[in-house]
Design a protein around this motif. Structure first.
Motif, PDB file in Angstrom:
ATOM      1  N   GLY A 505       0.816  -1.205   0.000  1.00 47.89           N
ATOM      2  CA  GLY A 505       0.000   0.000   0.000  1.00 47.89           C
ATOM      3  C   GLY A 505       0.847   1.250   0.000  1.00 47.89           C
ATOM      4  N   ASP A 506       0.196   2.398  -0.193  1.00 49.29           N
ATOM      5  CA  ASP A 506       0.908   3.673  -0.296  1.00 49.29           C
ATOM      6  C   ASP A 506       0.731   4.535   0.945  1.00 49.29           C
ATOM      7  N   ASN A 507       0.162   3.980   2.032  1.00 51.51           N
ATOM      8  CA  ASN A 507      -0.026   4.802   3.224  1.00 51.51           C
ATOM      9  C   ASN A 507      -0.127   3.928   4.457  1.00 51.51           C
ATOM     10  N   ARG A 508       0.121   4.549   5.591  1.00 50.89           N
ATOM     11  CA  ARG A 508      -0.121   3.940   6.891  1.00 50.89           C
ATOM     12  C   ARG A 508      -0.582   5.028   7.848  1.00 50.89           C
ATOM     13  N   ILE A 509      -1.205   4.637   8.955  1.00 47.02           N
ATOM     14  CA  ILE A 509      -1.820   5.582   9.882  1.00 47.02           C
ATOM     15  C   ILE A 509      -0.981   5.695  11.152  1.00 47.02           C
ATOM     16  N   THR A 510      -0.786   6.935  11.582  1.00 50.42           N
ATOM     17  CA  THR A 510      -0.213   7.207  12.906  1.00 50.42           C
ATOM     18  C   THR A 510      -1.297   7.882  13.739  1.00 50.42           C
ATOM     19  N   ARG A 511      -1.706   7.226  14.839  1.00 54.24           N
ATOM     20  CA  ARG A 511      -2.831   7.702  15.643  1.00 54.24           C
ATOM     21  C   ARG A 511      -2.321   8.254  16.975  1.00 54.24           C
ATOM     22  N   SER A 512      -2.900   9.361  17.405  1.00 56.12           N
ATOM     23  CA  SER A 512      -2.513   9.980  18.679  1.00 56.12           C
ATOM     24  C   SER A 512      -3.710  10.679  19.288  1.00 56.12           C
ATOM     25  N   TYR A 513      -3.601  10.977  20.573  1.00 57.46           N
ATOM     26  CA  TYR A 513      -4.667  11.683  21.285  1.00 57.46           C
ATOM     27  C   TYR A 513      -4.266  13.142  21.457  1.00 57.46           C
ATOM     28  N   ASN A 514      -5.132  14.065  21.004  1.00 55.17           N
ATOM     29  CA  ASN A 514      -4.893  15.501  21.107  1.00 55.17           C
ATOM     30  C   ASN A 514      -5.565  16.002  22.382  1.00 55.17           C
ATOM     31  N   SER A 515      -4.744  16.325  23.354  1.00 55.29           N
ATOM     32  CA  SER A 515      -5.285  16.764  24.643  1.00 55.29           C
ATOM     33  C   SER A 515      -5.912  18.143  24.582  1.00 55.29           C
ATOM     34  N   VAL A 516      -5.602  18.902  23.532  1.00 54.45           N
ATOM     35  CA  VAL A 516      -6.146  20.260  23.419  1.00 54.45           C
ATOM     36  C   VAL A 516      -7.634  20.206  23.070  1.00 54.45           C
ATOM     37  N   ASN A 517      -7.958  19.457  22.056  1.00 50.04           N
ATOM     38  CA  ASN A 517      -9.369  19.383  21.658  1.00 50.04           C
ATOM     39  C   ASN A 517     -10.053  18.115  22.165  1.00 50.04           C
ATOM     40  N   GLY A 518      -9.297  17.246  22.842  1.00 52.45           N
ATOM     41  CA  GLY A 518      -9.885  16.045  23.416  1.00 52.45           C
ATOM     42  C   GLY A 518     -10.332  15.024  22.392  1.00 52.45           C
ATOM     43  N   GLN A 590      -6.966   9.604  26.857  1.00 48.11           N
ATOM     44  CA  GLN A 590      -7.076  10.638  27.876  1.00 48.11           C
ATOM     45  C   GLN A 590      -6.875  10.095  29.288  1.00 48.11           C
ATOM     46  N   ASN A 591      -7.066   8.789  29.479  1.00 49.45           N
ATOM     47  CA  ASN A 591      -6.880   8.176  30.795  1.00 49.45           C
ATOM     48  C   ASN A 591      -5.510   7.525  30.918  1.00 49.45           C
ATOM     49  N   GLN A 592      -4.588   7.865  29.992  1.00 46.52           N
ATOM     50  CA  GLN A 592      -3.237   7.330  29.992  1.00 46.52           C
ATOM     51  C   GLN A 592      -3.229   5.807  29.833  1.00 46.52           C
ATOM     52  N   GLU A 593      -4.294   5.286  29.150  1.00 45.63           N
ATOM     53  CA  GLU A 593      -4.345   3.861  28.860  1.00 45.63           C
ATOM     54  C   GLU A 593      -3.730   3.599  27.486  1.00 45.63           C
ATOM     55  N   GLU A 594      -3.054   2.494  27.350  1.00 44.02           N
ATOM     56  CA  GLU A 594      -2.401   2.156  26.082  1.00 44.02           C
ATOM     57  C   GLU A 594      -3.425   1.468  25.162  1.00 44.02           C
ATOM     58  N   ILE A 595      -3.659   2.090  24.022  1.00 41.51           N
ATOM     59  CA  ILE A 595      -4.631   1.591  23.046  1.00 41.51           C
ATOM     60  C   ILE A 595      -3.881   1.152  21.791  1.00 41.51           C
ATOM     61  N   TRP A 596      -4.107  -0.093  21.394  1.00 42.71           N
ATOM     62  CA  TRP A 596      -3.436  -0.631  20.212  1.00 42.71           C
ATOM     63  C   TRP A 596      -4.343  -0.471  18.975  1.00 42.71           C
ATOM     64  N   TYR A 597      -3.733  -0.177  17.842  1.00 45.54           N
ATOM     65  CA  TYR A 597      -4.479   0.015  16.592  1.00 45.54           C
ATOM     66  C   TYR A 597      -3.666  -0.553  15.429  1.00 45.54           C
ATOM     67  N   ASN A 598      -4.389  -0.869  14.360  1.00 42.23           N
ATOM     68  CA  ASN A 598      -3.792  -1.408  13.133  1.00 42.23           C
ATOM     69  C   ASN A 598      -3.358  -0.240  12.249  1.00 42.23           C
ATOM     70  N   GLN A 599      -2.069  -0.080  12.064  1.00 38.70           N
ATOM     71  CA  GLN A 599      -1.583   1.064  11.300  1.00 38.70           C
ATOM     72  C   GLN A 599      -1.773   0.885   9.791  1.00 38.70           C
ATOM     73  N   TYR A 600      -2.178  -0.320   9.356  1.00 39.53           N
ATOM     74  CA  TYR A 600      -2.393  -0.571   7.922  1.00 39.53           C
ATOM     75  C   TYR A 600      -3.879  -0.734   7.578  1.00 39.53           C
ATOM     76  N   GLN A 601      -4.754  -0.331   8.498  1.00 38.34           N
ATOM     77  CA  GLN A 601      -6.175  -0.601   8.315  1.00 38.34           C
ATOM     78  C   GLN A 601      -6.794   0.154   7.144  1.00 38.34           C
ATOM     79  N   ASP A 602      -6.133   1.236   6.681  1.00 36.80           N
ATOM     80  CA  ASP A 602      -6.696   2.029   5.588  1.00 36.80           C
ATOM     81  C   ASP A 602      -6.063   1.698   4.245  1.00 36.80           C
ATOM     82  N   MET A 603      -5.285   0.635   4.176  1.00 37.48           N
ATOM     83  CA  MET A 603      -4.620   0.283   2.920  1.00 37.48           C
ATOM     84  C   MET A 603      -5.593  -0.396   1.965  1.00 37.48           C
TER      85      MET A 603
END
Length: 868
Positions: A505-518, A590-603
């Protein structure tokens, strides 16, 4: 004239033998150098005698003939037949002038002098019937009375016709009609005709054009107010000709006065044509269309159309209410192309494109889509495929484009040029021309490769920068499959298989939590990415037969047969979600819990990256039938299938942390009324218990818990349908052999019994379809949808057709759609009326027009959308 001819026969009979011997005209054959033709005593209009010799030999025959050497005349009596070049004349009486080439022919008369059998003049493919006519063989000039000329699409009848030359004929009081009954001689009067005092027929290369003066439409011998200052019927006998399309005027309250279908038609050669048309409305709306059809015999055929509309409704400045102003731009593109499979077995090209605005069918300025039922279209799909089959290799390559669109959600999926290469199964370890034995020789290998671009977008984003830059995806997928099998103990086929998938594929996802806008945010990173998965599967099945035969041969039930087909399988795939594979990444919420995600889910072409799968799959299928006694059957019995099939299946994942048992699926089909009605059903049963509790706001919540016991139906569907017709209730079939008399002309579809009562089997049909769907999750009450649709049609006479369609929602207890249709065959005309009296798309349409394609613009068509 006849009296004179008879006296001449009696008076000159002794001399006839000598006359025939020395005459210049011979029966059936004439010497070219000495042949001459003479005229009768009636002077021909504008025919100037000339001294030239005839170009061809005059061949003739009749029951009796007279040759007058002194007057240089020949008289042919009864069943006279003359052939000159490409001209043939058949009549009851013919006069030939040896010197001038003048010919006079007259039809057969009755005792009071009326013509009862017309003369026939044939030149090439043109046949003309008339009472009497005069023609000159040398100049080709002539005149005829009460003529009748048949064309490919119609027939011309005129009081008088003057032949100027091979190309031009002048007509006096000419009638033109396309009535097939009149043309075929089944009726002596046409049901309609277009009359002109004067007309001109132009024959150019076999294509005849009729030009008429002031014309008037007559229906059943009654003149109508419908008249035109001139008439022009182009190229009769030619299938296609360029011309202006007759528009349809009208008025609609929200669109104003209009002219629809204004345009022109142009054929290009024998294989391609183009029609451009449009609609104009006085309140600002307009539409433009381009349509084309093409065909090459034994090669391909297709049709293309493109429509653009600008729809303005309401009153400018008003934003609410019935008169609220709205403006919409709509478009639609349709293209179908079919290649003849015999044209090239190794290269195949086919296309079926239907691409439009999501509101195109529902809010078009025209209501033709309401009448056709396309207004209820929810999903459309398109595909264009170019396929290459390799003659000496197990490979198939396909280059394709596809499109799918949901009109309710406005979502659009477009797959741009996509390449698919597949290899059919090969057995690399099997010996040639010998049976395959063992797991190794039965090992089969398959391969599939696909690559392409794809975009998921909406009506608003299509073909914008957002679509091209943010929504476009590209990728590739390789899939290798291995399969082998053996039979255990002669009754248990064992199948082993494994699949390997590699996705690029030509892309992968990097996911993060934005504490400013929640909010959780995804960043798409462009670049080459790849991941791989594989699995292993094994399955075994067998068939168990149960048979009961009743020892009492006179019993109603003679026997029962039950076939049970159990199957069990095992599936395994590693835990690709573990960190060691690197396919999953984590972020902190937001609760400092570790959440796992598939970085290739949008391929593109991404296959699911599953956790550890270690599951047992099981199912059982049943077939149950019964043999009953039936004396009406030639065999003395018949079989009734209680269940065509009844399948139950599920799986158990040993590696799952909870909910190891999957929901149980049940589906089947049975038949009723001697296999005339099929009933299909399917359902899913969830075996887990439900826990209900009150949340902080006091609302009831519910969720499944990992405990078996309740077995609730989570969804169910049921569907059946049947068509009733004349034979459903044992109706007697109509057999024409039982009747000796048949009607004529329009009554020819009726047979008459000995009491002269018309017999006609009234054809009718009524189709009823029932569908029901039920869904229920953790809610206390499920949701159901169900409808009954009925389509009926009846023809009380051979020329009437009445139809009705209706849909009833028995859950909401309301009728959602009703439409009535009436059609009448008026011999040369077609009349139809359609009416949708209720619902969102209330409308009606009325049409009456001539059937023949050459006069298809002679029509009246009124359409109205009642809720406009």
């Amino acid at each position: 004239m006849f009296t004179k001819a008879i006296k001449s026969i009696l008076f000159f009979s002794p001399v006839m033998v000598c006359t025939i011997s020395f005459g210049q005209v011979k029966q059936n054959k004439i010497d070219k150098n000495n042949s001459k033709v003479v005229s009768d005593s009636v002077k021909l209009d504008t025919i100037i005698p000339v001294k030239e010799k005839l170009e061809f030999v005059v061949e003739h025959s009749s029951e009796d003939e007279i040759h007058n050497r002194k007057k240089r005349m020949t008289y042919l009596l009864r069943k006279a037949h003359v052939v000159y070049g490409d001209m043939t004349i058949d009549a009851d009486y013919i006069e030939l002038n040896w010197d001038t080439g003048d010919v006079y022919a007259e039809g057969k008369r009755d005792s009071v002098g009326n013509i009862i059998e017309k003369t026939k003049f044939l030149q090439g493919q043109q046949e003309i019937l008339q009472d009497a006519f005069k023609v000159n063989f040398k100049t080709k000039v002539g005149i005829a009375y009460n003529i009748r000329m048949s064309q490919e699409d119609g027939i011309i009848v005129a009081d008088k016709a003057k032949r100027v030359n091979d190309s031009i004929m002048l007509l006096k009081r000419a009638d033109f009609t396309t009535d097939t009954y009149f043309k075929e001689g089944k009726d002596t009067r046409p049901d309609y005709f277009i009359r002109a005092k004067e007309g001109k027929m132009i024959d150019k290369n076999g294509k005849k054009t009729l030009i008429m003066g002031a014309t008037n439409l007559w229906i059943y011998d009654v003149p109508t107010p419908l008249a035109l200052p001139f008439g022009y019927i182009p190229a009769m006998g030619e299938k296609r000709a360029a011309g202006i399309l007759m528009p349809r005027p009208g008025e609609r309250s929200n669109l104003g006065f209009f002219i629809e279908d204004l345009g022109f038609y142009v054929p290009f050669g024998d294989n391609f044509d183009l029609k451009l048309s449009g609609d104009i409305y006085t309140k600002g709306s307009w539409a433009a269309r381009a349509e084309s059809t093409y065909k090459k015999r034994y090669k391909y055929n297709g049709r293309f159309s493109a429509n653009v509309e600008n729809r303005l409704t309401g009153i400018k400045g008003i934003s609410d209410g019935v008169n609220a102003f709205s403006k919409q731009s709509l478009f639609g593109v349709m293209w179908s192309h079919n290649q003849d499979p015999k044209a090239n077995p190794y290269w195949l090209f086919n296309a079926n494109v239907n691409f439009s605005s999501s509101k195109y069918y529902r809010e078009s300025v025209r209501n033709t889509y309401i009448n056709s039922g396309q207004v209820f279209t929810n999903n459309v799909n398109s595909s264009i495929n170019l396929t290459k089959n390799f003659e000496n290799a197990p490979l198939t390559a396909q280059l394709s484009m596809s499109h799918s669109q949901n009109y309710n959600t406005g979502l659009i999926n477009i797959a741009f040029p996509r390449l698919n290469v597949t290899m059919s199964r090969v057995f690399p370890f099997a010996k040639k021309n010998t049976p395959k034995e063992g797991l190794i020789q039965n090992l089969g290998l398959t391969y599939a490769f696909q690559a392409g671009n794809e975009v998921n977008t909406t009506d608003n984003d299509i073909f914008t920068d957002k679509m091209w830059k943010d929504q476009m995806r590209m990728g590739a997928n390789h899939k290798v499959g291995l399969q082998t099998g053996i039979t255990l103990a002669n009754y248990f086929p064992l199948t082993l298989s494994s699949d390997y998938n590699e996705v690029w594929g030509d892309n992968r996802i990097t996911r993060s939590y934005n504490s400013v806008n929640g909010k959780t945010e995804d960043i798409r990173t462009k670049g080459f990415n790849a991941y791989r998965t594989f699995n292993f599967n094994a399955s075994v099945s067998t068939n168990i037969y149960g048979l009961y035969l009743n020892p009492n041969k006179d019993a109603k039930i003679l026997g029962i047969q039950h076939v049970v087909s159990p199957s069990i399988g095992y599936s395994y795939s590693p835990d690709f979600q573990s960190q060691s594979w690197g396919y999953y990444k984590s972020y902190q919420n937001q609760n400092q819990e570790e959440i796992w995600y598939n970085q290739y889910q949008d391929m593109l072409y991404g296959v699911g990256i599953s956790g550890l799968t270690n599951s047992l799959n099981f199912g059982i299928s049943n077939n149950l039938e019964m043999k009953i006694k039936d004396e009406s059957d030639p065999k003395g019995f018949k079989k009734i299938k209680i269940f065509e099939y009844l399948r139950v299946g599920s799986s158990y994942n040993f590696s799952a942390e909870e909910f190891k048992l999957s929901p149980i699926s049940i589906n089947g089909m049975t038949s009723l009324f001697d296999r005339k009605v099929n009933v299909q059903f399917a359902s899913t049963v969830n075996p887990y218990k439900i826990r209900r509790y009150m949340d902080a706001s006091g609302s009831e919540r519910a969720e499944y818990i990992d405990k078996l016991g309740e077995f609730r139906i989570s969804n169910m569907s049921l569907g059946t349908g049947y068509t009733f017709d004349n034979s459903t209730f044992g109706g007697k079939r109509f057999d024409a052999k039982n009747y000796k008399k048949k009607g004529t002309v329009r009554d020819e579809n009726f047979y008459y019994d000995n009491d002269n009562y018309a017999q006609f089997a009234i054809p009718w049909s009524l189709t009823a379809n029932i569908s029901y769907n039920y869904t229920k999750s953790v809610e206390r009450k499920g949701n159901g949808t169900g409808s009954l649709s009925m389509n009926g049609k009846i023809s009380p006479t051979p020329y009437w057709a009445i139809s009705a369609n209706a849909t009833y929602d028995f859950i909401k207890n309301e009728i959602t759609y009703v439409r009535f249709g009436f059609e009448r065959d008026l011999r040369s005309f077609t009349l139809s009326f359609g009416w949708t009296p209720m619902g969102t798309y209330k409308s009606y349409d009325f049409f009456i027009g001539i059937k023949a394609s050459i006069l298809q613009d002679l029509k009246y068509n009124d359409r109205s959308r009642l809720n406009y």
